[in-house]
Write an enzyme that holds these catalytic residues in place. Structure first.
Site, mmCIF file in Angstrom:
data_model
loop_
_atom_site.group_PDB
_atom_site.id
_atom_site.type_symbol
_atom_site.label_atom_id
_atom_site.label_comp_id
_atom_site.label_asym_id
_atom_site.label_seq_id
_atom_site.Cartn_x
_atom_site.Cartn_y
_atom_site.Cartn_z
ATOM 1 N N MET A 1 34.479 87.741 47.026
ATOM 2 C CA MET A 1 34.725 87.536 48.458
ATOM 3 C C MET A 1 36.208 87.353 48.757
ATOM 4 S SD MET A 1 33.176 84.628 51.007
ATOM 5 C CE MET A 1 31.476 85.092 50.819
ATOM 6 N N LYS B 1 40.355 103.818 69.397
ATOM 7 C CA LYS B 1 39.093 103.067 69.335
ATOM 8 C C LYS B 1 39.110 102.149 68.109
ATOM 9 C CE LYS B 1 36.984 106.990 66.956
ATOM 10 N NZ LYS B 1 36.100 108.161 67.090
ATOM 11 N N ARG C 1 25.041 115.414 67.240
ATOM 12 C CA ARG C 1 25.132 113.980 67.465
ATOM 13 C C ARG C 1 25.079 113.785 68.977
ATOM 14 N NH1 ARG C 1 30.128 110.703 64.861
ATOM 15 N NH2 ARG C 1 31.127 111.749 66.616
ATOM 16 N N TYR D 1 32.300 88.147 38.429
ATOM 17 C CA TYR D 1 30.839 88.122 38.574
ATOM 18 C C TYR D 1 30.207 89.288 37.812
ATOM 19 C CZ TYR D 1 31.253 84.658 42.298
ATOM 20 O OH TYR D 1 31.509 83.524 43.015
HETATM 21 C C1 LIG Z 1 37.061 109.212 66.746
HETATM 22 C C2 LIG Z 1 37.091 110.522 67.471
HETATM 23 C C3 LIG Z 1 38.191 111.384 67.348
HETATM 24 C C4 LIG Z 1 39.327 111.127 66.369
HETATM 25 O O1 LIG Z 1 38.924 111.585 65.093
HETATM 26 P P1 LIG Z 1 39.889 111.498 63.818
HETATM 27 O O2 LIG Z 1 39.118 112.167 62.752
HETATM 28 O O3 LIG Z 1 40.126 110.062 63.548
HETATM 29 O O4 LIG Z 1 41.137 112.227 64.171
HETATM 30 C C5 LIG Z 1 38.211 112.526 68.127
HETATM 31 N N1 LIG Z 1 37.179 112.822 68.961
HETATM 32 C C6 LIG Z 1 36.105 112.031 69.086
HETATM 33 C C7 LIG Z 1 35.012 112.411 70.016
HETATM 34 C C8 LIG Z 1 36.020 110.864 68.347
HETATM 35 O O5 LIG Z 1 34.938 110.084 68.465
#
Ligand SMILES: *Cc1c(COP(=O)(O)O)cnc(C)c1O
Length: 355
Positions: free
Chosen positions: A299, A34, A129, A251
């Protein structure tokens, strides 16, 4: 050309996948890709990890792209259906949706897919969640079994503290206890659980971060886990300044010299994905030698201490993170996580793919 670039190693990702597989035992491995493969590029990650048993993504678009690239393995949609209109594509592309709320079940009931889907049924074992509550699981599983167009069910949960001292037991044990009677396979492990708790293996594991060579733990480095950094963010000095005692840099003049010193100006800033909140002292490699950032990140630039690099000048190489400078160390100094730094690599940074 502006000297910043991200070198991304397909060999490192392939290596890290092998490490994940060693930890997975008999479980099959979803490579979690992802967020543009945590900043590493979906297509590149797919090629590097072609040996994965499956891929896990967030959106239909990512899944469709993987199919276009020729992926034939299972593809898991980690948050499942965002609307009833996605069911047809799931069937068409043989995508495996997670189901985690009742409206998704209603959608499937009303619009059965043209061919049966593999379903991942997610339960909330404490993270609070996504997922159905653990109590009442029997009715949910029964309902999903009875839905038209369900080819198979895998039970799923996700850990809130697999990377911390609290661990996974407080979630895993209730989950497995409640799920035991269903006779279905299950999945629970993210990177941290996979690396530390073999009892979380189940039928599938879902590592993400570790595939990119970062550690989910604050007390164990990626190197200690046998992982190789997949992304190296590097640039060069494009300026050198001599500070007198009392003079500041950048800055807000947040850093002030207490002695005469040289500072280097690096072509890398927060618009490249470097964390703006990295304070003075954030580690950085200058010409292969450990140094520190000075003052506020701007930046397009940041400042580094050249006290130990008398030979440094325009064009001197700087590694912000990656080879020789763990992204986890930079993240810790900046009060964030390697997840955020890797994902935030900006589109304007040219990528060079390496072995
Ligand atoms: C992103 C995600 C993972 C992977 O988690 P990592 O900590 O990056 O290994 C596994 N399961 C779900 C549901 C996720 O959203």
């Amino acid at each position: 050309m502006r000297p910043i670039k991200a070198r991304i190693s397909v060999g490192a990702m392939a290596h890290n996948l092998r490490v994940a597989r060693r930890h997975a035992g008999a479980a099959r491995v979803f490579a979690v890709v992802k967020a543009n493969a945590y900043g590493h590029g979906l297509s590149r990650a797919r090629r590097a990890m072609a040996a994965a048993d499956g891929f896990a993504v967030l959106t239909l678009e990512e899944a469709a792209n993987l199919r276009l690239m020729g992926v034939e393995q299972p593809i898991l949609l980690l948050e499942g259906l965002f609307g009833a209109d996605e069911i047809a594509t799931c069937a068409e592309l043989d995508l495996w949706p997670v189901l985690h709320h009742a409206a998704q079940l209603d959608w499937l009931q009303q619009l059965p897919p043209s061919r049966p889907l593999q379903i991942f049924l997610k339960f909330d074992s404490g993270m609070h969640r996504l997922g159905f509550p653990l109590d009442g699981h029997a009715a949910i599983v029964e309902r999903v079994r009875a839905l038209p167009g369900v080819a198979g069910i895998t039970l799923m949960t996700h850990f809130a503290q697999a990377d911390e001292a609290a661990g996974v037991a407080w979630q895993l044990h209730p989950f497995l206890r409640e799920m035991a009677g269903h006779g279905l396979q299950w999945t629970s492990a993210n990177s941290a659980a996979l690396l530390r708790y073999p009892e979380t293996q189940g039928g599938w594991v879902r590592p993400g971060l570790m595939l990119y060579g970062a550690s989910p733990f604050t007390d164990t480095s990626a190197d200690q886990l046998g992982l190789k950094p997949a992304m190296t963010l590097q640039s060069e000095l494009i300026g050198v300044q001599a500070l007198q005692p009392g003079e500041g840099v950048g800055y807000g003049q947040l850093f002030r010299a207490d002695r005469a010193m040289r500072v280097g100006i690096v072509a890398c800033g927060y618009a490249d994905g470097y964390p703006r909140h990295a304070p003075t002292g954030t580690p950085v490699l200058v010409n292969g030698r450990a140094s520190r950032t000075l003052g506020r990140v701007s930046m397009d630039m940041l400042c580094v201490d050249l006290s130990d690099s008398p030979d440094a000048g325009i064009g001197t190489p700087v590694v912000l993170w990656g080879d020789g400078m763990p992204v986890d160390a930079v993240a810790a100094a900046a009060g964030t996580s390697s997840y955020e730094l890797l994902c935030a690599l900006a589109a304007r940074v040219p990528v060079e793919e390496t072995e």
